[in-house]
Design an enzyme around this catalytic site. Structure first.
Site, PDB file in Angstrom:
ATOM      1  N   CYS A 164       0.850  -1.252   0.052  1.00  0.00           N
ATOM      2  CA  CYS A 164      -0.036   0.066  -0.026  1.00  0.00           C
ATOM      3  C   CYS A 164       0.866   1.447  -0.105  1.00  0.00           C
ATOM      4  O   CYS A 164       0.223   2.366   0.015  1.00  0.00           O
ATOM      5  CB  CYS A 164      -0.974  -0.015   1.217  1.00  0.00           C
ATOM      6  SG  CYS A 164      -1.797  -1.621   1.277  1.00  0.00           S
ATOM      7  N   HIS A 291      -3.046   7.584   6.522  1.00  0.00           N
ATOM      8  CA  HIS A 291      -3.322   6.316   5.735  1.00  0.00           C
ATOM      9  C   HIS A 291      -4.916   5.780   6.112  1.00  0.00           C
ATOM     10  O   HIS A 291      -5.271   5.486   5.133  1.00  0.00           O
ATOM     11  CB  HIS A 291      -2.231   5.190   6.300  1.00  0.00           C
ATOM     12  CG  HIS A 291      -2.326   4.095   5.378  1.00  0.00           C
ATOM     13  ND1 HIS A 291      -1.987   3.995   4.072  1.00  0.00           N
ATOM     14  CD2 HIS A 291      -2.251   2.770   5.807  1.00  0.00           C
ATOM     15  CE1 HIS A 291      -2.400   2.816   3.560  1.00  0.00           C
ATOM     16  NE2 HIS A 291      -2.389   2.073   4.695  1.00  0.00           N
ATOM     17  N   THR A 295      -9.240   0.014   9.565  1.00  0.00           N
ATOM     18  CA  THR A 295      -9.038  -1.201  10.398  1.00  0.00           C
ATOM     19  C   THR A 295      -8.750  -0.912  11.825  1.00  0.00           C
ATOM     20  O   THR A 295      -8.336   0.172  12.113  1.00  0.00           O
ATOM     21  CB  THR A 295      -7.875  -1.928   9.699  1.00  0.00           C
ATOM     22  OG1 THR A 295      -6.636  -1.264   9.530  1.00  0.00           O
ATOM     23  CG2 THR A 295      -8.135  -2.496   8.423  1.00  0.00           C
ATOM     24  N   GLU A 302      -1.762   4.851  14.193  1.00  0.00           N
ATOM     25  CA  GLU A 302      -1.650   6.008  13.700  1.00  0.00           C
ATOM     26  C   GLU A 302      -2.125   7.285  14.440  1.00  0.00           C
ATOM     27  O   GLU A 302      -1.437   8.388  14.467  1.00  0.00           O
ATOM     28  CB  GLU A 302      -2.178   6.141  12.133  1.00  0.00           C
ATOM     29  CG  GLU A 302      -1.659   7.169  11.249  1.00  0.00           C
ATOM     30  CD  GLU A 302      -2.284   7.051   9.685  1.00  0.00           C
ATOM     31  OE1 GLU A 302      -1.803   7.788   8.935  1.00  0.00           O
ATOM     32  OE2 GLU A 302      -3.133   6.317   9.475  1.00  0.00           O
ATOM     33  N   LYS A 320     -10.078   7.894   2.803  1.00  0.00           N
ATOM     34  CA  LYS A 320     -10.735   6.409   2.079  1.00  0.00           C
ATOM     35  C   LYS A 320     -11.901   6.258   2.006  1.00  0.00           C
ATOM     36  O   LYS A 320     -12.587   5.469   1.641  1.00  0.00           O
ATOM     37  CB  LYS A 320      -9.844   5.265   2.787  1.00  0.00           C
ATOM     38  CG  LYS A 320      -8.317   5.284   2.410  1.00  0.00           C
ATOM     39  CD  LYS A 320      -7.414   4.121   2.989  1.00  0.00           C
ATOM     40  CE  LYS A 320      -5.993   3.894   2.524  1.00  0.00           C
ATOM     41  NZ  LYS A 320      -5.285   5.011   2.866  1.00  0.00           N
ATOM     42  N   HIS A 325      -9.963   1.784  -0.378  1.00  0.00           N
ATOM     43  CA  HIS A 325      -8.365   1.529  -0.054  1.00  0.00           C
ATOM     44  C   HIS A 325      -7.959   1.061  -1.674  1.00  0.00           C
ATOM     45  O   HIS A 325      -8.230  -0.101  -1.638  1.00  0.00           O
ATOM     46  CB  HIS A 325      -8.363   0.634   0.958  1.00  0.00           C
ATOM     47  CG  HIS A 325      -6.557   0.594   1.418  1.00  0.00           C
ATOM     48  ND1 HIS A 325      -5.710   1.349   0.302  1.00  0.00           N
ATOM     49  CD2 HIS A 325      -5.855  -0.079   2.124  1.00  0.00           C
ATOM     50  CE1 HIS A 325      -4.242   0.729   0.787  1.00  0.00           C
ATOM     51  NE2 HIS A 325      -4.792   0.068   1.976  1.00  0.00           N
ATOM     52  N   PHE A 383       1.891  -3.389   4.205  1.00  0.00           N
ATOM     53  CA  PHE A 383       1.945  -4.490   4.812  1.00  0.00           C
ATOM     54  C   PHE A 383       3.670  -4.933   4.806  1.00  0.00           C
ATOM     55  O   PHE A 383       4.233  -4.374   4.047  1.00  0.00           O
ATOM     56  CB  PHE A 383       1.413  -5.901   3.839  1.00  0.00           C
ATOM     57  CG  PHE A 383       0.143  -6.058   4.157  1.00  0.00           C
ATOM     58  CD1 PHE A 383      -0.766  -5.229   5.184  1.00  0.00           C
ATOM     59  CD2 PHE A 383      -0.803  -7.058   3.624  1.00  0.00           C
ATOM     60  CE1 PHE A 383      -2.018  -5.493   5.284  1.00  0.00           C
ATOM     61  CE2 PHE A 383      -2.088  -7.142   3.952  1.00  0.00           C
ATOM     62  CZ  PHE A 383      -2.767  -6.456   4.687  1.00  0.00           C
TER      63      PHE A 383
END
Length: 396
Positions: A164, A291, A295, A302, A320, A325, A383
């Protein structure tokens, strides 16, 4: 800490996503707080979730000259090039510098894997069907090969695939190519399309929300996946009103395959390095596009980083909720949204979110706010703990 870099001009940029084609469509959606997310109608197998799907790709094959490159991902790239006169801007850039001095740096997470999925679904006596046998459709560099053919660039051509953060890191690679004298300009491209392996793969990780994503909401249930194409043209000099890339920070904490470091160490390092290369203190940042995947763990980590680094004078949010995403395209798409926010002095609040997570500091904006934005950051975390923060500024 890294040294300060010379700002680079972003002489053209554009985006295509579920919000529409081009900058005007995206700016209008931000101002109207209109999401592009809708119920999943992409996978033939049922999966209850929301997606950010780009209209018209199935009915828009590539021109005959590029038939061997025809895939959903490359179709989206071609569609994106047509917006905002970007293709013309690249051709003018090639005339200025020469094709051999214009680099092409692309970011993608899945490339044309959708075409490979389709080929396996349509096996003909154990072989790929003729229209899906071209080898360049089944490689991570499929996007780069297609764009090089379509644009006519002859400088360095690189593909970045760091999940990402892919199309955020291409800004950093381009800056190094220009600073080292390997190119005089760089075309940046980030493109990723929906495909079954990604939708069902993220669902298997229990990260997909059954409803539209709600970044930083206390009751968030996961992410919504989308697709997008974003492009930017980076040069040493540009018009006086062209926005600038001020800095970037990259890190890899390698904490876990799919979970962020619980203290956000990689995110903190990327943020600190971006500020150092831009010669900025945190208080000088007006806005941060987070970002914000919606989730549980990503948003919590963050939010903690934001609380430690910024005070309420810096506004932060995630976009988003508008686009979903978009994986490997998220970095450049959200950079484009950040640049649009700077153009209109608009802080886009976290769409779909109503009750802030308790970890959110006073910096968070949940409703749109009008305020001057001279300096802005954009976070992209992938990731494996592969992180990138970009710093942008107005020309003056």
């Amino acid at each position: 800490m890294p040294s300060r870099i010379r700002p680079l001009a972003i002489t053209a940029f554009t985006a295509t996503s579920a919000l529409g084609r081009g900058r005007a469509a995206h700016a209008a959606a931000l101002h109207a707080r209109r999401s592009g997310l809708r119920a999943n109608d992409f996978t033939p197998e049922p999966l209850a979730c929301a997606i950010g799907r780009v209209e018209g790709l199935e009915a828009a094959p590539l021109p005959a000259a590029y038939a061997d490159h025809d895939s959903r991902n490359n179709r989206l790239a071609w569609m994106g090039l047509a917006a905002d006169g970007f293709l013309d801007a690249v051709r003018e850039c090639i005339e200025r510098h020469g094709a051999g001095r214009v680099a092409l740096v692309v970011g993608t997470s899945t490339s044309s894997i959708g075409a490979t999925e389709q080929a396996y679904r349509e096996l003909d006596h154990g072989r790929f069907p003729p229209h899906l046998q071209a080898a360049n459709l089944h490689t991570p560099h499929s996007l780069g090969e297609f764009l090089e053919a379509a644009l006519g660039t002859r400088g360095p051509c690189l593909t970045v695939a760091t999940a990402c953060s892919s199309s955020a890191k291409i800004f950093a690679k381009a800056e190094r190519l220009l600073r080292l004298g390997l190119a005089d300009a760089a075309v940046l491209a980030g493109v990723d399309t929906l495909c079954g392996s990604v939708l069902f793969g993220f669902n298997a990780l229990e990260l997909v929300s059954p409803e539209v994503c709600r970044p930083f909401d206390a009751a968030r249930r996961g992410l919504s996946l989308g697709e997008a194409a974003g492009f930017a043209l980076l040069e040493r000099d540009g018009a006086a009103d062209a926005p600038r890339l001020l800095g970037y920070g990259e890190s890899s904490d390698a904490y876990h395959m799919s979970t962020p470091h619980p203290e956000g160490l990689g995110a903190r390092r990327a943020l600190a390095d971006a500020l150092a290369r831009a010669g900025l203190a945190p208080r000088e940042v007006d806005y941060v596009n987070l970002h914000g995947t919606a989730t549980l763990k990503n948003d919590a980590v963050e939010a903690a980083v934001v609380a430690d680094v910024f005070d309420a004078s810096t506004r932060v949010s995630a976009t988003k909720g508008w686009t979903g995403h978009t994986l490997g395209a998220a970095g450049i798409l959200e950079s484009a949204l950040t640049l649009l926010a700077m153009e209109s002095d608009l802080v886009p609040g976290c769409l779909n979110s109503t009750v802030p997570d308790p970890a959110c500091s006073a910096s968070f904006a949940f409703d749109n706010e009008s305020r001057p934005i001279r300096v802005a950051l954009s976070n992209s975390f992938g990731f494996g703990g592969n992180n990138c923060t970009l710093a942008f500024g107005r020309a003056h």
